[in-house]
Design a protein around this motif. Structure first.
Motif, short mmCIF file in Angstrom:
data_model
loop_
_atom_site.label_atom_id
_atom_site.label_comp_id
_atom_site.label_asym_id
_atom_site.label_seq_id
_atom_site.Cartn_x
_atom_site.Cartn_y
_atom_site.Cartn_z
N GLY A 1 -2.02 0.89 -4.34
CA GLY A 1 -0.90 0.01 -4.02
C GLY A 1 -0.10 -0.42 -5.24
N ARG B 1 -10.38 4.55 -1.42
CA ARG B 1 -9.77 3.34 -1.97
C ARG B 1 -8.28 3.40 -1.62
N ASP B 2 -7.70 2.24 -1.35
CA ASP B 2 -6.26 2.15 -1.15
C ASP B 2 -5.57 2.08 -2.50
N ALA C 1 -1.81 5.68 3.77
CA ALA C 1 -2.71 4.51 3.81
C ALA C 1 -2.90 4.07 5.25
N GLN D 1 -3.82 6.49 0.09
CA GLN D 1 -5.27 6.42 0.00
C GLN D 1 -5.79 7.51 -0.94
N LYS E 1 0.84 -1.19 0.00
CA LYS E 1 0.00 0.00 0.00
C LYS E 1 0.88 1.24 0.00
#
Length: 301
Positions: free
Chosen positions: A272, A269-270, A299, A166, A163
Motif C-alpha cells: 500500500g 502481504r498487502d 488486493a 498483494q 492498498k
C-alpha cells in the motif's frame, strides 16, 4: 510587524536536531558549518530565547529548542505542501515526489514503478529513499518524505493509506532438506525456519500470514536481507519465506532452491501507499497508486 524567522534558519535547526552534529548538518544543508551556526544564532536572537546549550566540545537542545524543532518541522512540511500545490495546479502528475520504500519491496518493485511512471507521467520525478517502516513513517510525519510504499498492515494512525496490490508468500528450501509432498510445519526440524531481523516487517507478516504457532521452528538467528536468507537456505541450513515479487525478480537465480506452497490458506502481504492527511496531493497519489496496481496482483478487500 516583527521580523519573522527565515525558513532557511528553521531548516538549519531541524537538520542539526536530526544529525546531532554541526558538521553533518552543514553538509546536509549544503552550507559551511559557520553559515549553519550563524543561522541558528540569528534564529535565537529573533525568537529571543536559547535553543541550544553549547560548550567547546558538545551541545544539547533546550526545552525551547525541542519545541521550536517540532513546530519548525510542521511548518516546513506545510510550506512544502503549499509549494507542491502551486506547482501541480492544473497538472497533478508533474513535479517531484519524495517516495520512501522498505528494503523487502524496493529492490524488486521500484525499478518497475520508476520506469512505468516515466512512461505515463514524464513530468513527474520520483526521489527514492529505502529504509525500515519505522524510520519511513517518522520521516513522513516530519515532512521529509511525501509518500511511502509499504507492506500492510502497519499502524498508519494520522495518515491516509491505499492498498495497491498483494504479494503472496512462498516457502523456499533446498530439495535435499525438504520432505516430499505437502509441507507441514510440525514435520520441520526445530530452528529450521530462518527469518529477517524484527525491524523488517516481512518477519511479522510471514509469521501471522502463515499462522506459525510453534515458535521453536524459528531459528533465533535473524538475517539482515532477503539475499542473505537465500544464501543461508541454499547452504542447506533450513527453509525460509520469500515474497513472490522477490522470486519474480530472480532472487533464486544461480541457486538450487525450490519453491513450495506454505500450509493452510495462501498467505500474502498487502502492498500500500501511505501519505499525510494534510497533503494537498491526494489526486497525484491516488493516480500513482492506480498505476502501481497494474504492476501487482489485485488486493482483496
Amino acid at each position: 510587524m516583527n521580523k519573522l524567522p527565515s525558513l532557511k534558519n528553521l531548516y538549519y535547526l531541524v537538520q542539526l536536531h536530526r544529525e546531532q552534529n554541526f558538521n553533518r548538518a552543514a553538509k546536509a544543508c549544503h552550507v559551511s558549518q559557520s553559515t549553519l551556526s550563524s543561522g541558528i544564532q540569528n534564529l535565537e536572537e529573533q525568537l529571543g530565547g536559547q535553543l541550544i546549550e553549547r560548550d567547546h566540545k558538545s551541545f544539547m537542545f533546550t526545552a525551547l529548542g525541542e519545541d521550536v524543532v517540532t513546530r519548525a518541522r510542521n511548518l516546513l512540511a506545510e510550506v512544502q505542501e503549499m509549494t507542491d500545490l502551486a506547482r501541480s495546479a492544473g497538472e497533478p502528475m508533474a513535479g517531484t515526489i519524495r517516495l520512501g520504500c522498505i528494503p523487502t519491496i524496493a529492490p524488486f518493485l521500484l525499478n518497475r514503478v520508476v520506469k512505468e511512471a516515466g512512461k505515463q507521467f514524464p513530468s513527474l520525478s520520483l526521489l527514492l529513499r529505502e529504509d525500515t517502516t519505522e524510520n519511513l513513517i517518522a520521516a513522513l510525519g516530519n515532512g521529509e518524505l511525501d509518500l511511502l510504499l509499504l507492506a500492510l498492515p502497519v499502524d498508519t494512525s494520522g495518515f491516509h493509506s491505499m492498498k495497491v496490490g498483494q504479494d503472496p508468500f512462498k516457502m523456499v528450501g533446498h530439495p535435499e532438506q525438504m520432505a516430499m509432498g505437502e509441507v507441514k510445519y510440525e514435520s520441520l526440524p526445530d530452528h529450521s525456519i530462518f527469518l529477517l531481523q524484527r525491524e523488517h516487517c516481512i518477519t511479522g507478516h510471514a509469521i501471522s500470514a502463515c499462522e506459525m504457532k510453534n515458535s521453536t521452528k524459528v531459528n533465533p538467528f535473524a538475517a539482515t536481507s532477503l539475499h542473505t536468507l537465500v544464501q543461508m537456505v541454499d547452504s542447506k541450513l533450513g527453509t525460509t519465506f520469500l515474497p513472490q515479487m522477490a522470486i519474480d525478480s530472480g532472487i533464486l537465480n544461480g541457486t538450487e532452491l525450490e519453491i513450495y506452497q506454505p500450509p493452510g490458506e495462501a498467505p500474502y502481504r498487502d502492498i500500500g501507499l501511505v501519505w499525510r492527511q494534510t497533503s494537498s496531493r491526494l489526486r497525484t497519489f491516488r493516480t500513482l497508486g492506480q498505476m502501481i496496481q497494474g504492476l501487482l496482483p489485485a488486493a482483496s478487500e
